[in-house]
Scaffold this motif. Structure first.
Motif, mmCIF file in Angstrom:
data_model
loop_
_atom_site.group_PDB
_atom_site.id
_atom_site.type_symbol
_atom_site.label_atom_id
_atom_site.label_comp_id
_atom_site.label_asym_id
_atom_site.label_seq_id
_atom_site.Cartn_x
_atom_site.Cartn_y
_atom_site.Cartn_z
ATOM 1 N N LYS A 165 0.882 -1.206 0.000
ATOM 2 C CA LYS A 165 0.000 0.000 0.000
ATOM 3 C C LYS A 165 0.906 1.240 0.000
ATOM 4 C CE LYS A 165 -4.103 -2.009 0.723
ATOM 5 N NZ LYS A 165 -3.760 -3.222 -0.082
ATOM 6 N N CYS B 202 0.927 -0.201 -7.939
ATOM 7 C CA CYS B 202 0.794 -1.141 -6.824
ATOM 8 C C CYS B 202 0.030 -2.380 -7.280
ATOM 9 C CB CYS B 202 0.043 -0.471 -5.657
ATOM 10 S SG CYS B 202 1.123 0.501 -4.647
ATOM 11 N N VAL C 129 5.138 5.719 -7.157
ATOM 12 C CA VAL C 129 4.152 4.641 -7.033
ATOM 13 C C VAL C 129 2.751 5.212 -7.129
ATOM 14 C CG1 VAL C 129 3.385 2.715 -5.619
ATOM 15 C CG2 VAL C 129 5.761 3.462 -5.520
#
Lengths: 664, 302
Positions: free
Chosen positions: B228, B253, B248
């Motif tokens: 996460k 992810c 990211v």
């Protein structure tokens, strides 16, 4: 496009510096959060797929940088406050907005003034970028509400601040103010927004205006305008000093109002009977400005209680007077109010439907008589029902005692210092005389009498015989009431307190045998008390009121006048009177602590202002005034707010794309 | 760290192990100690099969009866009864240190539990750390030699406590030295996260080729599997120290999670194709549940 904020060169400089800073920040390495992962190769495998097109990635970064520069550019432009510019030279415009009494007529919604302000706002919103404008409030005292402005928000604020006045509009002065401001400026334009009632007379005195202006409007060169102005000015001077020079000015008019239907109180007066001050009489004058006969109810109230109601039938344009004798009552505030015969509104102009007046206060005067014994005098004084006489001998004179009375009568006695209250001297002598005694005249004959003076009302001194009289030397501010040739025999003054002096002893004349003697005494005591001759029952709006300062503290340099709206103004006191320009109808209060509050009544009572029939067409020199042109709504719309909004929207898009990792 | 490691094997842990042992007995009811059969000619008594005679075979096992009937020389094969050797191969690379809780702690408990069950079954248990550190070097305690009997469990604990994860993952290297050094074949349980840049296939094949019975236990930390993360990051490989700057996004992810899932599925597919029992252990699941799954899956104890 013009920049009304920062100039273009400054904007370019700011953009260059800020742009360089943004670019520098863009190439700075981003400080990143460090994360330990167990198997970086897995991340690399994922990234390898995503980074397949590094060209697109570089492009995205470039796009992001360009977006930042665009944001910066929008903000810098907004600081410059750009406006769409119309071609040609800017105009100089004076908006003359009538805020006089007739503009309170409600034949327009919400009122004529409301409509005029709306028209002015519409025009201001259509000003060009290079236009300069000025707002002039036209009422009894026309006034420019600001300087020449290009900022339409400020102009709109001035328009919003205009409040109706209960005074007639002084168009003459308004036009002069506007012409003075506009003269010498490029493309001067005067826009008159009002009902046109009573405009034509001042406009007829104007030189130039629309005819000249229409011709010069096409010729934009300032030099031409200046020449025309100079020529016209010379002509104006030659024609008449009272002429209003509007030459070279493009005069336009926007008429408001459409109905002249009105019935108003055009006269209202009240006074107490001199011999019976508990009774009074009232005079009311009503006029119809309608084109058809009408019937109204005239209601007279005293302190809110109805005294009389009359039904008055008026023909078209008829003026009717009503007289109410022998009225009595304790109240002081009188109102004459017109009401419609049936239900509904009486007319389009409610302001003149009510008139206000004030009865002089009913008060018994305490008078101190200082006399060695004078039956003529005592008998005459006893005739005055409104005075309570107390007598002392000259030997018992005490200024402190005199201070407790409203007035003093000094019969053949002259105290060394003047008493602290109004005083009547009979045959003063020596250094204590209120008026310096310049000599003695034997058997003088009265030749001149100040008949207009309230003291001399109904007083006849013709053929008055006397053995001798002192003659007074007058100083500025002192009035000769009766003279024998150049010798002043009876004199009066108001400042510092009311003082009257007879140069002779009445007993050595035939004055006590005449009717004039008791009348003169009553007049004197009433004058001391401030009778209706000095206390005006009702003032008219649009005039400077000279309010008597009698009864106020002697040292008061200013008094406060509170109008019916509750607004107070400090007004100076000069020569025993306070000068106040009356704007509102209704009861005013005069405050000068510690003296008790006094009331004033004011009414419109102006047939010219009650004639509210709007003039649809106005002209200068036979040339009809037309509606203004060249005002396009939105032409001057401010762009800065849109630029800031665009920058904000871009920032939001940038934020969203960044957070969604689209632009990174 | 030592205290944390000591807490791994506390009283409660021992109780759980006992419970697991009881359950294991139920699951494998009827099995007696040393009952494991290997299909080879040997000292067993139960006939299993025939095969052709080749030169060098013990003539004592020739089936003369068949020779008399069919004229063929066949060797009788018996099920040989022997002690079972269980090799617990524990990945001690630095990547086992990561996770929350660290994967190595979970692995220690799992290995201890398996060892206990094995010891209780009188199997011979040996624990071999798989890491790049030199054997017996300063970093690790070497290997736990085959040992037998419940009483030895504390030695197992001590050994596991001494194991410290470090270095690169090198499954192939570790298993190569294992297969060459260990003569007795048996069950080889590989406990690892399989984060090996060189891959796992050759390593597992080594076990097969050397006739071990491999059993694969892949440890997966759910946070590592589905990270996460968000924003601009600098990722550092905990084993190689390699640094990489990344940004990211949720999409990245998700891509990583897919990639991780693909890695796990590839290992599972590899194992199932080769008959290797495979279990993916989520470190969020209590270890005793995992052990029960191991038993139910079969292959560890027969």
């Amino acid at each position: 496009m013009t920049f009304t904020g920062a100039p273009l060169a400054t904007l370019a400089g700011v953009f260059a510096v800020a742009g360089a800073a943004v670019s520098l920040l863009y190439v700075l390495k981003l400080r990143r959060r460090r994360i330990e992962v167990p198997f970086a190769r897995l991340w690399q495998r994922v990234l390898a797929e995503r980074e397949s097109s590094s060209l697109w990635r570089r492009l995205k970064r470039l796009l992001s940088w360009l977006l930042q520069l665009l944001l910066l550019g929008l903000i810098v432009l907004a600081v410059g406050d750009p406006r769409f510019a119309r071609g040609g030279e800017g105009r100089t415009i004076a908006f003359v907005i009538d805020a006089g009494a007739s503009m309170q007529a409600v034949d327009e919604q919400p009122s004529r003034l409301g409509r005029a302000k709306e028209e002015a706002r519409r025009l201001i919103n259509g000003l060009g970028a290079r236009d300069l404008a000025l707002v002039i409030r036209l009422d009894g005292q026309p006034q420019a509400l600001g300087g020449l402005e290009s900022d339409d928000r400020e102009l709109l604020r001035q328009i919003d601040a205009i409040e109706p006045s209960d005074t007639p509009a002084d168009l003459d002065r308004g036009l002069r103010v506007a012409a003075d401001v506009l003269r010498g400026h490029p493309r001067p334009t005067l826009i008159l927004i009002g009902d046109g009632a009573g405009y034509q007379a001042p406009l007829d005195r104007a030189i130039g205006g629309s005819a000249t202006a229409t011709a010069t409007a096409t010729a934009t060169a300032t030099a031409t305008t200046a020449t025309a102005t100079a020529t016209a000015t010379a002509t104006a001077t030659a024609t008449s000093l009272s002429a209003i020079d509007l030459s070279g000015i493009d005069v336009r008019s926007i008429p408001v109002g459409h109905s002249g239907e009105n019935v108003g109180v055009v006269g209202f007066a009240v006074r107490r009977y001199p011999q019976n001050r508990s009774s009074y009489e009232v005079f009311v004058e009503v006029q119809s400005f309608r084109s058809a006969p009408s019937t109204v109810k005239l209601e007279l109230t005293q302190d809110g209680e109805v005294v009389d109601v009359q039904r008055i039938a008026l023909l078209a344009g008829e003026r009717a007077a009503r007289f109410y004798p022998n009225l009595a009552g304790a109240g002081a505030r009188l109102e004459a109010r017109l009401r419609p015969e049936g239900s509904g509104a009486l007319d389009a102009f409610p302001l003149d439907d009510t008139a206000y007046a004030l009865l002089p206060p009913l008060k018994k005067q305490r008078v101190l008589l200082v006399s060695g014994g004078n039956l003529f005098l005592e008998g005459a004084l006893l005739l005055d029902e409104n005075a309570a006489i107390e007598k002392i001998a000259p030997s018992a004179w005490d200024p402190a005692l005199a201070a407790r009375y409203d007035a003093v009568v000094l019969d053949g006695f002259t105290p060394p210092a003047p008493p602290p209250v109004p005083a009547l001297y009979l045959d003063p002598s020596g250094a204590g005389s209120p008026f310096p005694v310049a000599g003695v005249v034997s058997s003088p004959a009265i030749t001149d009498v100040a008949e207009k003076h309230p003291l001399m009302r109904w007083v006849t001194l013709r053929d008055l015989n006397m053995t001798r009289s002192s003659r007074f030397a007058l100083r500025p501010g002192e009035v000769a009431l009766a003279s024998s040739a150049r010798d002043v025999l009876i004199a009066a003054r108001e400042v510092p307190r009311k003082t009257v002096a007879l140069g002779f002893d009445p007993r050595r004349s035939d004055l006590p045998l005449r009717v004039a003697f008791p009348v003169f005494l009553v007049n004197t005591l009433e004058w001391f008390a401030g009778d209706e001759a000095t206390l005006q029952a009702s003032y008219r709006t649009g005039q400077v009121w000279r309010i008597p300062a009698a009864g106020l503290p002697g040292t008061a340099a200013t008094v406060t006048v509170r109008d019916p709206d509750g607004r107070s103004a400090r007004v100076p006191v000069a020569e025993g009177r306070a000068s106040y320009y009356g704007r509102r109808v209704g009861f005013h209060a005069v405050l000068a602590p510690p003296a008790p509050e006094r009331a004033l009544a004011a009414s419109l009572a102006d047939p010219l202002e009650s004639a509210i029939q709007p003039a649809r067409e106005l002209s200068i020199g036979g040339q009809r005034l037309t509606a203004p042109e060249g005002f396009q709504t939105g032409v001057r719309r401010e762009l800065w707010a849109w630029l800031v909004l665009a920058a904000l929207a871009l920032a939001l898009v940038e934020w969203w794309t960044y957070n969604r990792r689209i632009t990174v | 760290m030592a205290a944390a490691t000591a807490a791994l094997f506390d009283e409660r842990f021992l109780k759980k192990l006992e419970y697991l042992h009881v359950v294991a007995k139920k699951v494998f009811a009827g099995r007696i100690r040393a009952e494991r059969r290997s299909r080879k000619t040997g000292s067993g008594v139960e006939f299993a099969d025939h095969r052709d005679y080749v030169v060098g075979d013990d003539l004592r096992y020739l089936d003369w009866g068949v020779y008399g009937r069919l004229g063929r020389l066949l060797i009788r094969l018996f099920e040989e009864e022997e002690d079972l050797h269980i090799y617990l191969l524990l990945d001690t690379s630095a990547s086992m240190r990561t996770g929350s809780p660290p994967k190595i702690d979970y692995a220690r408990q799992v290995v201890a539990a398996l060892a206990y069950v094995g010891l209780a079954n009188l199997d011979r248990i040996s624990i071999i750390p798989l890491g790049s550190a030199p054997e017996g070097g300063a970093r690790g305690p070497g290997r736990l030699p085959p040992t037998r009997g419940k009483g030895r469990i504390f030695k197992v604990f001590d050994f596991l406590r001494a194991v410290e994860p470090s270095g690169l993952t090198d499954l192939h290297g570790g298993l190569q030295s294992f297969v060459h050094q260990v003569k007795r074949r048996g069950v080889a349980v590989v406990v690892s996260d399989f984060y090996d840049p060189a891959g796992y296939e050759a390593a597992l094949n080594l076990l097969r080729y050397h006739r071990f019975e491999p059993f694969v236990l892949q440890l997966v930390d759910p946070r590592e599997a589905e990270p996460k993360l968000l924003g601009d990051l600098e990722i550092i490989d905990c084993e190689t120290g390699e640094v990489r700057e990344i940004t990211v996004s949720p999409r990245l992810c998700a891509a990583f999670a897919r990639e991780h899932r693909a890695l796990c599925e590839a290992i599972e597919s590899f194992c199932s194709k080769r008959g290797i029992p495979y279990l993916r252990a989520d470190t969020a699941v209590p270890f005793d549940e995992l052990i029960l799954r191991v038993f139910r899956e079969g292959g560890f104890l027969r």
